[in-house]
Design an enzyme around this catalytic site. Structure first.
Site, short mmCIF file in Angstrom:
data_model
loop_
_atom_site.label_atom_id
_atom_site.label_comp_id
_atom_site.label_asym_id
_atom_site.label_seq_id
_atom_site.Cartn_x
_atom_site.Cartn_y
_atom_site.Cartn_z
N CYS A 1 6.73 12.53 -8.20
CA CYS A 1 6.94 11.24 -8.30
C CYS A 1 7.38 10.98 -6.88
CB CYS A 1 7.96 10.69 -9.35
SG CYS A 1 9.48 11.67 -9.13
N HIS B 1 14.34 10.86 -11.43
CA HIS B 1 12.70 9.98 -11.29
C HIS B 1 12.95 9.11 -10.10
CE1 HIS B 1 8.87 8.81 -12.54
NE2 HIS B 1 9.58 7.68 -12.90
N ASP C 1 5.40 2.71 -11.37
CA ASP C 1 5.86 3.91 -11.80
C ASP C 1 4.68 4.99 -11.79
OD1 ASP C 1 6.96 6.15 -12.95
OD2 ASP C 1 7.80 5.17 -14.74
#
Length: 605
Positions: A385, A518, A539
């Site tokens: 991520c 995250h 996201d």
């Protein structure tokens, strides 16, 4: 001179006895004053007094009285039987000897011999003569007998008849004279006077002179540990001390043995606990390594190939497609450019159109410069991520006119392995040495997670002026971060002051947002009619198919549900953001490089 026996009485605190000197046989005999027992030496007399009278119950030798202490018996004898103890001389005439001796005179009182001795009158020599004295005549040679000078050995042969002078050797020496030598009955110490001897005995042997008080039985000093009876309390105390020393030695040895055993058991327990803790820490560390991609399980390339093979094995991908995807991946790795399979373009334009024609609950909205959305792929799912958010941020920078000409070397978005190599190069230059140490200076061929610090170091090494802010604690009720929303609003509104309209398109790039586990990208913020704010987030976990559908149809409120985050929706304890604010000169870059040696973020509040 007719021979005879001279008797002296000696008295000390420990006993009384009579000293008999037999001139006829030149022998010395000691007679006990209590029981008239005769012994041959002073040592025998001491033993007799100790065994017969001091350690046993005393009884009177002249009557039936018994059960008395020594002091009581001595007082009884000298008061009730004083006449028996007084010196006397026999009134019988001495038997005729070889020289035809005459009969003796009648018996006289106890004072007669003393008087005759003192006046020097001639008298008939008795066969026995008891002369009481308060001194003990004791010489080192004869042990109680008179000296040779006082008793001539040839006195009997020189006396031809009854008219000769009686022997005067039985006269006692005067106490304190230089010729008198008195020996202590308890030790070998000698004195020349009774007073000195008594003083010596009372000082040195006081424990042997003590006796029970009248009316009380003799006290027994019995050892509580071995039942041994001691003579007095001092001896008992010393005896018990010996027991305690032995016990202490035994207990000390036992305690020492127990202590050694206890230490051994404790050492074994500590060793076992350390081994268990080491194993547990190793397992936890391995879990963390797997979680953050540091377990040497392979990087982007290996995970991509494994997932493609798994898809073919499960029938979700044809073998031809497998080889096609693998070839494209290898080409991307070789060139360092992302293959674009997870990129979605035009999303920001779709949002602008939505807010212009819809969104009645929104009073105003600020949007960042255009950017492309990058989703996670099979090669970085679960750990990529941070890299995908950097790709979105970099695409936003490249779309901005302010940075496009400056970043001529970054006309294309790099792939994840290339980004890993770029971060390693920044570490080698000296940026964020603490972060480099955390990753052991290596990111390529790993699945390591990156965060805000690595993004900041990479952007700074590219000469992009950026800030890293740490919202380390909630600033609102219920663990919310209203200051974060306020800062983002000021960031986007700072270069659009005076702009009109509901939708305000800022020239500033997107913002990197990091929280525990995250990261996402902030692309805008809404100001709603109820005076609340809502962040617009991209996201990487959103599939590219879902993002592409937004560009092919009219966006509605339901489509924006996954993008919107209200103040109550961000409740992690800590958030960090990285925002780009310009370009660094070479000098400024050098200063930032030096400052990153000790990395510090701006803390808000």
């Amino acid at each position: 001179m007719i021979g005879g026996i001279c008797t002296f009485q000696s008295s000390l605190d420990w006993g009384t006895y009579l000293l008999h000197v037999d001139w006829k046989s030149s022998s010395t005999m000691l007679v006990c004053d209590i029981c008239t027992q005769e012994v041959s030496s002073e040592d025998d007399m001491k033993s007799h007094l100790l065994l017969a009278h001091m350690e046993q119950d005393c009884w009177c030798p002249f009557c039936t009285l018994a059960g008395l202490t020594y002091d009581e018996l001595s007082h009884h004898i000298h008061t009730a039987h004083a006449d028996t103890l007084e010196p006397w001389c026999s009134d019988e005439e001495q038997s005729k000897g070889a020289h035809g001796g005459a009969t003796s005179s009648s018996s006289s009182s106890s004072s007669t011999p003393d008087k005759d001795l003192r006046t020097g009158h001639h008298m008939k020599t008795p066969e026995k003569c008891w002369v009481p004295l308060d001194v003990e005549l004791n010489t080192k040679k004869s042990h109680g007998s008179c000296k040779e000078a006082d008793v001539p050995r040839n006195a009997a042969s020189e006396a031809p008849g009854l008219d000769d002078d009686p022997p005067t050797a039985c006269a006692a020496p005067i106490a304190g004279s230089e010729d008198l030598v008195i020996e202590c009955p308890f030790c070998s110490e000698t004195e020349n006077s009774i007073d000195k001897l008594e003083l010596h005995v009372r000082r040195e042997h006081a424990d042997l002179l003590t006796s029970p008080t009248k009316g009380h039985a003799k006290q027994q000093y019995e050892c509580p540990m071995c039942s041994l009876v001691c003579a007095n309390a001092n001896i008992l105390q010393e005896h018990v001390y010996l027991h305690l020393e032995d016990t202490c030695d035994t207990n000390t040895a036992k305690i020492t043995s127990d202590s050694i055993l206890a230490r051994q058991l404790q050492a074994e327990e500590d060793k076992r606990r350390r081994i268990e803790e080491s194993k547990r820490e190793k397992v936890e560390f391995q879990k963390l390594q797997r979680q953050f991609g540091l377990d040497n399980s392979g990087g982007y390339r290996q995970q991509s190939v494994q997932n493609l093979e798994r898809a073919v094995a499960r029938g979700r991908m044809r073998p031809m497609d497998f080889h096609l995807h693998k070839a494209e991946m290898m080409e991307s790795l070789a060139t360092g450019v992302d293959d674009g399979r997870t990129k979605t373009s035009g999303v920001m334009e779709a949002l602008r159109q939505y807010y212009n024609i819809a969104g009645p609950e929104v009073r105003r909205v600020w949007l960042c410069s255009p950017l492309d959305h990058f989703s996670s792929s099979a090669g970085d799912k679960g750990w990529g991520c941070g890299f995908r958010n950097f790709q979105m941020l970099l695409s936003s920078i490249l779309f901005s006119d302010t940075y496009r000409d400056f970043l001529q070397d970054f006309r294309y978005i790099p792939c994840i392995p290339k980004i890993q190599a770029m971060i390693e190069d920044a570490w080698k230059e000296g940026f964020d040495p603490q972060g480099a140490s955390h990753f052991n200076g290596k990111l390529q061929r790993t699945r390591a997670w990156i965060g805000a610090c690595e993004i900041y170091s990479l952007l700074t090494s590219m000469r992009l002026k950026c800030r890293i802010l740490d919202f380390h604690t909630p600033s609102g009720l219920s663990g919310t971060h209203p200051l974060l929303f306020e800062w983002v609003l000021n960031y986007y509104a700072s270069d659009t002051r005076g702009a009109e309209g509901k939708v305000v398109c800022s020239s500033k790039p997107a913002i990197y947002l990091q929280h525990q586990g995250h990261s996402r990208t902030i692309v805008g913020i809404e100001e709603r009619k109820n005076k609340s704010y809502c962040l617009l987030l991209f996201d990487p976990g959103c599939p590219s198919d879902a993002m592409q559908r937004l560009t092919k149809k009219n966006v509605d409120a339901a489509d924006l549900k996954h993008f919107r985050k209200y103040v109550g929706g961000l409740k992690h304890k800590q958030y960090q953001i990285v925002a780009v604010e310009g370009i660094l000169s070479p000098e400024e870059r050098a200063v930032r490089l030096q400052m990153s040696k000790v990395f510090r973020a701006e803390r808000i509040p």
